[in-house]
Design a protein around this motif. Sequence first.
Motif, mmCIF file in Angstrom:
data_model
loop_
_atom_site.group_PDB
_atom_site.id
_atom_site.type_symbol
_atom_site.label_atom_id
_atom_site.label_comp_id
_atom_site.label_asym_id
_atom_site.label_seq_id
_atom_site.Cartn_x
_atom_site.Cartn_y
_atom_site.Cartn_z
ATOM 1 N N GLY A 116 0.785 -1.224 0.000
ATOM 2 C CA GLY A 116 0.000 0.000 0.000
ATOM 3 C C GLY A 116 0.818 1.276 0.000
ATOM 4 O O GLY A 116 0.255 2.368 -0.047
ATOM 5 N N GLN A 117 2.115 1.152 0.045
ATOM 6 C CA GLN A 117 2.959 2.335 0.096
ATOM 7 C C GLN A 117 3.254 2.858 -1.321
ATOM 8 O O GLN A 117 3.285 2.079 -2.277
ATOM 9 C CB GLN A 117 4.278 1.968 0.770
ATOM 10 C CG GLN A 117 5.108 3.171 1.195
ATOM 11 C CD GLN A 117 6.447 2.763 1.804
ATOM 12 O OE1 GLN A 117 6.888 1.632 1.660
ATOM 13 N NE2 GLN A 117 7.084 3.687 2.490
ATOM 14 N N ILE A 118 3.429 4.159 -1.439
ATOM 15 C CA ILE A 118 3.858 4.731 -2.718
ATOM 16 C C ILE A 118 5.238 5.341 -2.496
ATOM 17 O O ILE A 118 5.399 6.238 -1.665
ATOM 18 C CB ILE A 118 2.888 5.800 -3.228
ATOM 19 C CG1 ILE A 118 1.476 5.212 -3.394
ATOM 20 C CG2 ILE A 118 3.375 6.371 -4.547
ATOM 21 C CD1 ILE A 118 0.446 6.202 -3.905
ATOM 22 N N VAL A 119 6.189 4.810 -3.235
ATOM 23 C CA VAL A 119 7.569 5.264 -3.083
ATOM 24 C C VAL A 119 8.031 5.876 -4.401
ATOM 25 O O VAL A 119 7.840 5.285 -5.468
ATOM 26 C CB VAL A 119 8.496 4.089 -2.699
ATOM 27 C CG1 VAL A 119 9.951 4.551 -2.630
ATOM 28 C CG2 VAL A 119 8.067 3.483 -1.375
ATOM 29 N N PRO A 149 -2.154 -4.871 -10.658
ATOM 30 C CA PRO A 149 -1.093 -5.588 -9.937
ATOM 31 C C PRO A 149 -1.055 -5.235 -8.448
ATOM 32 O O PRO A 149 -1.648 -4.242 -8.023
ATOM 33 C CB PRO A 149 0.175 -5.097 -10.632
ATOM 34 C CG PRO A 149 -0.181 -3.776 -11.201
ATOM 35 C CD PRO A 149 -1.662 -3.707 -11.384
ATOM 36 N N ALA A 150 -0.345 -6.028 -7.714
ATOM 37 C CA ALA A 150 -0.181 -5.756 -6.289
ATOM 38 C C ALA A 150 0.917 -4.732 -6.062
ATOM 39 O O ALA A 150 0.875 -3.963 -5.108
ATOM 40 C CB ALA A 150 0.160 -7.048 -5.559
ATOM 41 N N VAL A 151 1.909 -4.777 -6.939
ATOM 42 C CA VAL A 151 2.988 -3.786 -6.884
ATOM 43 C C VAL A 151 3.146 -3.201 -8.287
ATOM 44 O O VAL A 151 3.256 -3.950 -9.263
ATOM 45 C CB VAL A 151 4.329 -4.431 -6.445
ATOM 46 C CG1 VAL A 151 5.444 -3.390 -6.470
ATOM 47 C CG2 VAL A 151 4.199 -5.045 -5.067
ATOM 48 N N ILE A 152 3.111 -1.886 -8.360
ATOM 49 C CA ILE A 152 3.222 -1.241 -9.681
ATOM 50 C C ILE A 152 4.539 -0.487 -9.766
ATOM 51 O O ILE A 152 4.886 0.273 -8.860
ATOM 52 C CB ILE A 152 2.075 -0.239 -9.914
ATOM 53 C CG1 ILE A 152 0.711 -0.914 -9.743
ATOM 54 C CG2 ILE A 152 2.175 0.371 -11.294
ATOM 55 C CD1 ILE A 152 -0.461 0.051 -9.871
ATOM 56 N N LEU A 153 5.250 -0.709 -10.876
ATOM 57 C CA LEU A 153 6.447 0.087 -11.165
ATOM 58 C C LEU A 153 6.084 1.041 -12.298
ATOM 59 O O LEU A 153 5.744 0.601 -13.396
ATOM 60 C CB LEU A 153 7.601 -0.811 -11.615
ATOM 61 C CG LEU A 153 7.932 -2.026 -10.753
ATOM 62 C CD1 LEU A 153 9.122 -2.793 -11.358
ATOM 63 C CD2 LEU A 153 8.258 -1.612 -9.325
ATOM 64 N N HIS A 203 -7.990 2.228 -3.695
ATOM 65 C CA HIS A 203 -8.998 1.211 -3.991
ATOM 66 C C HIS A 203 -8.423 -0.182 -4.037
ATOM 67 O O HIS A 203 -9.055 -1.144 -3.611
ATOM 68 C CB HIS A 203 -9.682 1.525 -5.321
ATOM 69 C CG HIS A 203 -10.797 2.509 -5.187
ATOM 70 N ND1 HIS A 203 -12.045 2.170 -4.722
ATOM 71 C CD2 HIS A 203 -10.850 3.833 -5.432
ATOM 72 C CE1 HIS A 203 -12.826 3.235 -4.704
ATOM 73 N NE2 HIS A 203 -12.115 4.268 -5.128
ATOM 74 N N THR A 204 -7.236 -0.281 -4.606
ATOM 75 C CA THR A 204 -6.695 -1.625 -4.827
ATOM 76 C C THR A 204 -5.739 -2.068 -3.732
ATOM 77 O O THR A 204 -5.457 -3.245 -3.602
ATOM 78 C CB THR A 204 -5.930 -1.689 -6.169
ATOM 79 O OG1 THR A 204 -4.813 -0.790 -6.087
ATOM 80 C CG2 THR A 204 -6.810 -1.298 -7.333
ATOM 81 N N GLY A 205 -5.251 -1.142 -2.973
ATOM 82 C CA GLY A 205 -4.294 -1.495 -1.925
ATOM 83 C C GLY A 205 -2.930 -1.849 -2.460
ATOM 84 O O GLY A 205 -2.101 -2.432 -1.752
ATOM 85 N N CYS A 206 -2.674 -1.517 -3.711
ATOM 86 C CA CYS A 206 -1.396 -1.879 -4.303
ATOM 87 C C CYS A 206 -0.281 -0.979 -3.767
ATOM 88 O O CYS A 206 -0.541 0.086 -3.203
ATOM 89 C CB CYS A 206 -1.464 -1.762 -5.818
ATOM 90 S SG CYS A 206 -1.676 -0.078 -6.394
ATOM 91 N N ALA A 207 0.920 -1.459 -3.957
ATOM 92 C CA ALA A 207 2.087 -0.627 -3.656
ATOM 93 C C ALA A 207 2.591 -0.058 -4.977
ATOM 94 O O ALA A 207 2.480 -0.708 -6.011
ATOM 95 C CB ALA A 207 3.172 -1.477 -3.013
ATOM 96 N N ILE A 208 3.120 1.154 -4.930
ATOM 97 C CA ILE A 208 3.604 1.793 -6.163
ATOM 98 C C ILE A 208 5.033 2.277 -5.956
ATOM 99 O O ILE A 208 5.337 2.919 -4.952
ATOM 100 C CB ILE A 208 2.702 2.987 -6.566
ATOM 101 C CG1 ILE A 208 1.269 2.519 -6.867
ATOM 102 C CG2 ILE A 208 3.282 3.705 -7.784
ATOM 103 C CD1 ILE A 208 0.298 3.643 -7.192
#
Lengths: 556, 1228
Positions: free
Chosen positions: B985-988, B1127-1131, B1157-1162
């Motif tokens: 869920g983090q955006i880095v 995706p769960a993690v987006i680059l 909404h998706t809880g993905c990490a970016i």
Amino acid sequence: MRGQKNPRQLPGARGRLLRGYGPVICVVAAFFVMALVAPTVAPQRLVGATNQNTTPSGDPGPQGSTGATTVPTGGSSAPAGNSSGQTATSAAGSSPASAHAVACSGLQIPGDVYAPPCESWSGGNNGGATALGVTATTVTLALRETAIMDIASVVGGLTGQEVQGAASPADVVRTYQVLAQFFNQHFQFYGRKLVIKVYQGQGSPATEILGGGQANATADAIDEAQQLGAFADVSIEAPTFAQALVNQKVIATNPTYPPQSFFAQNAPYAWGFWPDCNKVEAMDVDFVLKYLKGLPAVYAGGNLKGQPRKVGLIYGDSAASCGTAAVQQLAAAGMPVTDARSYPVDISTLQQSAQTITSAFASEGITTVVDIADPITTFFMTNYANEDNWTPEWVQSGSVFSDTDWAGQLYNQSEWSHAFGPSTAGSTESARASAGYAAYESESPSTTPAESSVDMVYDQLELVAIAIEMAGPDLTPQTFGEGLRAYKSDGAGADGAWAFPAGTYTAPQDARIVWWDPTATSVFNGAMGAYQSNNARYPIGDFPAGSPPIFKSTSP
Amino acid sequence: MIVRATAARYRQWALLVAGGAALWTLSKVFPQSWPSGIVTQGAFFGASAGLLAVGLVLTYRSTRMINFAYGAMGSTAAELGVVTYQHAHLPWAVCVLIALVGGALIGGGVHVVMRRFANAARLVVTVATIGLLQILVGLQFGIAFWSHANPLVTPFSTGLSTTNFTIGRTVFTANDLVALALAPLAVGALSWFLLRTDSGTAVRSMADNPERAQLLGIPIHRLSRLVWILVGVLAAAVMILNGPTNGLPTDPFVSVGGVFMPALAAAVIAKMHDLPTAFIGGVGLGIFDAVVSYNVHKEALTTVALLVVVLLALLVRRWPTTRGDADETSWSLSTNSRPLPPSVSRLPEVRVGRAAVLALLVAAAVLFPLLAAPSDIHTVAGYVVLGMAVLSLVVLSGWSGTISLGQMAIVGVGAVVTGDLLVKANLDIFLALAVGALAAAAASALIGLPALRVRPIFLAVTTLAFAAAMDQYFLNPSNYPSLIPVSILRPDLWKRFPLGSERAMYYVCIGMLAVTILIVRALKGSRPGRILQASRDNPRASAALAIATVRTRVGGMVVAGLIAGVAGGLWAVLQEGVGASSFPTQDSVTLFSMAVVGGLGSIYGSLSGVAVTEFLIFIIGRFTTQGTSFTSLGTGALLLGVLLVFPGGLGQAIESLRDRLVSALASRRGVELVVGAAAGSEALPSLTLSTPPSLTTSSNLVLSCRDLTASYGPLQVLFGVDLHIGENEIVALVGTNGAGKSTVFKAVSGLLASGGHITFKGMSLQGMQTDAIARCGVAMMPGGRGVFPSLTVAENLRLGCWQIRQDRAAAAQAFEEMSDMFPALRIRSQQQAGNLSGGEQQQLSLAMALAVKPKLLLIDELSLGLAPSVVSQLCEKVQEYHQAGTTIVIVEQSLDVALRLAQRAVFLEKGAVRFEGATAELANRPDLLRSVFIGSTPAPRDAEGADGSSSSSRRQYTDLVCQGISKNYGGIAALSSIDLTVEPGQIVGLIGHNGAGKTTLFDVISGFVAPSQGTVQLGGIDVTNVAPHHRALAGLGRSFQEARLFPSLTVTETIVAALDRHLPSHDWFAAALKAPPSAESERSARERCAELIELLGLAGYATTPIADLSTGTRRIVELACVVAMDPAVILLDEPSAGVAQKETEALGPLLKKIQQHTGCAILIIEHDMALLSLLCDELVALEQGEIICRGTPVDVLSHPKVIQSYLGSDELSAQRIGGRLASTDAAV
């Protein structure tokens, strides 16, 4: 990572019975059921009918052959007879129609040793349409008209050389038509006449002679069988076209130098007056063993002359069985071949193959090349050999017309002046002095035939005529074959002796020995270069021992 | 680097010497197997092949295509010399000269033809050379025919023939020595030309990027002519000098299969790149061939040996993997058939018309055999089977991009296996066909495996070698008498209908073709067709979308093999046997030509290609006695003619005709057909024109565009643009994505034909070549591809100075100035430009544009992908040049940059000018400066799953952990011990200077680059050694800096491809049969796609191919793909690059919403600090592959190191961050 569940999968057919694959499974099941219940298979007859005894006299055929061809019911022919005392009857002696056929004395054409025994026909029922292409009054022969119909021109075209005296298609077609009239006049066809139907072919002999052009050849064969309803074909029959013809059950009357197995597998639909490659191979082996074995290469040129013989043998892939048989027989007889090479009979690689083989032979110090190759490869090889200053003995074998003057003239003359070997061909004579020319002239004195082809056409039609007469009124492919089995020429004529004993399918029974003289003028076409021979003929495989009659006087 | 290159060169020659010594030793140790004469002869022959290979490589390096006509160019010219020698009896030296002149003329002639293909895909040009080959062979024959010479030239003697010597027992003449002496001279001279001269460098640049070369003023047509003349002379020299020993090849396929094949193989061994390796490879192959031929007494086996060598060469060699080499698109045919828009296809006239055409075709097919002769029925049935074989090429080459010049060999495998089963087992024909198809599929996959390692174009060589080996050895009845079914008895269909009848057989063939068409259509319209094209267009992007590219391409080969196998089985039954030469090599080449004539991507087009080609062959065969030669001329002319008029083949022609008819119909029915930029019903804002004071007189106008119109094919992009630029102005050209800004530049610089009037300093530019315009003083820095990837940075810069190269001192000074201006370029001067980071490439591109101090500079996207500090520097440089007198027009997405640089702005939307005035005024026009994609539509239901729950509630939270990641390239550290964790869920945000290693880190994380050290964990699982598509399957999504996507797919197809991992059915079998699992899967995917299209405002582009989209629009589509992939993690790699500022401002909130909404990490790479500040929980700053700082955005952006090395301290940087922050906040 594999097999991980995907939580966001879109809705699909997963929940359904059989996951939606029901229709597919049904189709596949139906497919298999159909294959089991009503399979699409060939009719219950064996593919590639072979030459099981086709003569009641007990011709055993080649070893190991099996076949499903129906044994003809009408055959009663005795072993071939001739005018010199033996009884000669047609192959249809016991059929109802044959009651009207009566043997008469002598040959059908007096003085022509190749003519069958005389037969007379009193008229009446000849059985009518006894086979495809046969009616009560006609026997249909198909002639394919192509851009080039003269075999010399076909080979010349492939080698880029102009063959002197080559004939135009129109001349060749007319020659066939006129000579067909001749045979209609002089042979006994039991109330029928030969009818030559000419059609425009899609195929090309130049392509087919090198194994290509299957689709067009098949289309032409279909035309002959289904459109023209031909009983036999009398065109140039290179291997591809010959195979297509026999597949369509049209009799191929002169395939160009296939192995004997081709005829056997396709009996009774393939016959020829040119030798099959097994006969060529048998002649060569006999020649080499009788005349060359254990002796130095005295006929070679340059620094090879007088060297101990090292034999190289070359053959096309299409004659692989003959080539390997020759190698084995020579080895078994104590004369191993130093290098035997085959090449793909493919126009796109012939030149390169010839080059590499020439280089290899030269490098190995081969003194004697036994040449069972096609004339195009030989053409290339002699040119490369000359460029390499390598001048071996060239044992020509008569393979694929290489023993004709026009073929010899194509080759590099300084190389081919070292050429000699066996040949089933008859003595070369002026076209105008040939039997074919005379026959043509007798039928159509106001026109002239295709001089380069008239003899070949005559021989081809004569073979057909012989078979039809010998078959008797009940003409079928089977009786056609029986007729040839029952036939034997009345000795040796200009083309030697002809016969078709059991297990063989081509006419030549003997051979002569020839050598090339680049300074002689060919009586065939008046050009420089001609084969020379004392014209003595010996049964194939039975050349006399002693020194070979080559590069000597031409008196017999 | 120079030292290393020189060392490599020495190594090559040392290798040659060592190889020679080894061969000499072998010839002494094993004289029976390695006779010295044979080895030497092989070397002689190989030298010729090597020289031909050198010519091939030279052509490839200047045009990026394989020239199949190369051998024929030489032999045709040599024929002139030989005919003169043998018939006019001129001295040999004079005749050689005549041949060389002939070679030059032929080379020049070929250039004229090839120039017509300047804008065609490389594959099309490559195929055009096959047509050229056939024409040249026809000409060669014609030369002999008209001069009454023997067309077949066998070895002949010259004055040199008398001087001879012997090695072993083999005789060599002075002719051989002369030919051999030519070899090193030619290789050396050509290498020197290519590597050491400006012209040579320019030639190489043409292959990389011809448009860019022209923009630099390089006369590519003149250079191209020079290259063609050079290679023509070289080919002629090889052929004429070998003539006395080897003769000349005449048959077109002798040129391909015999003499030409070793040369082609040697060129492939040299990776189509290295001249000395090509030559050495040719010599090696020549020796190999000679030794094999000597020791193997079956000539046909040498074809097998060559096949093995080619396969090994492709499999064993390491192939370059630089970014510059990743461009594969131009190998594909961009002419895939396009369906009619749904609005049109629903029209009753269209439906009735379709039904009528179908009914006509069916009626013709059914009635034909009732009217035709059996042989004609047979012939047409043969064409029908060929049609099936061509369809296999549609799948293999058209969709998958794998070029096969040996497809008839695959057909042959099917024929033999089916025939054997029929003859020996009397098996049901359908079962036999099925087994035959499986065997062919296995063969197809096996021979296609090397394509997984190399560019698909190189598979042409493998398949050609395969075709030769199959034809001459494996399918030869003499070699396998018991395996090849020479005679087949046709079966009775279901025991009722004898197929011995041509009519019945014809109907079976037609039926099978119909089934094949249905299957191929079904595949095209569903997942297999989509992923095949995606994998062809962009393997990396495909893998990032969880598409198993290797498996997909193998799948394509298997499907093509199955179809070809069935065609083969039918062929064998139709022809009642398989003979020697039933499937010759040339038939494979002809089949491929047929497919291209028809249109590789088009099912019906390719079928029409078979019909037209066969008809032509039939006609020529019917009316000429010189069949082969004139057939060659005719088919060659047809092929070239069709490709010239319709590069997409007859399919394209049919489609054009259809589109014309439909357009007329649609306009009558009032149906809108416009797509793309001009689509949409939104009313355009009213014009607000304010003429700047500087333009009151026309005397000071530098650039004037009046009523400018331009189109990309049928898609009109510019609609009467008026643009006037005064002396010494800086004007910003801004607008929405897809508005036509770059198109204006292309029109001005001559890259795109346009309507209206364009003048530069009063001189009309209309009709002028791009290089001529550049030489007038108009320079353009293109957006994106602005460098020559395979050239070094120094070479790129030297080409930037092309126009002043005659003045050595000035050129050197300009070079130094540019190097000083961009220090990074000096450091990397010997690196391939393709290996630079995106930002560094941008700098290089600008440096090249500035080098000659142009009068008018057109800059397309100055700030694209650049670090803020670099942008500031560049702005300064631009201003410097402006002050020095250069007039500048700049296309810029960043309003901040535009505001800083330009006094005046021109705003474009939908291909027309909507505003012209002071830049500051524009900033206050929210009616113009608005987002048309993101946020233009109602709030999305984007994250809801099928069951209505949000995916975040169902997803197991996934984190990304990188530990100790290092990556070295040739001793240079691109990444050093990177430790990075992205919590669920983090955006880095990842920031750093261009070339800091950000994209390399993404490549490592997503699996495209293996780390030298360290591990990558996804959701706690170590994925370091897991393939990219498996990582994507596990929930790792990725966007790419260049946003290339899949050029030949439409927007809808692209987004559906992104849904691939969520599709319930991946089954090709179900797709081929349109079975419920596939049909329902497709339906769901398209429904979801429609939602996303609506969400991102892409409705107007739904059926537009990606290739027709602007960079910014592609970014939006890429975003849609990322959302679709869920995706769960987006680059995300620079998602705002090339996107209009207002879209960028809307991007932040959208990404945030998606994340919530998706809880993905970016993990996001971005140079837009405002966006990052808004979006990110944490920022990580990279410098030279190391992390220099991490923390909250505020902390990192205020960190002194970051400010110093990355952000810069100038006003613009602050403005860009601060100002944008405010506006983005407002957007939120």
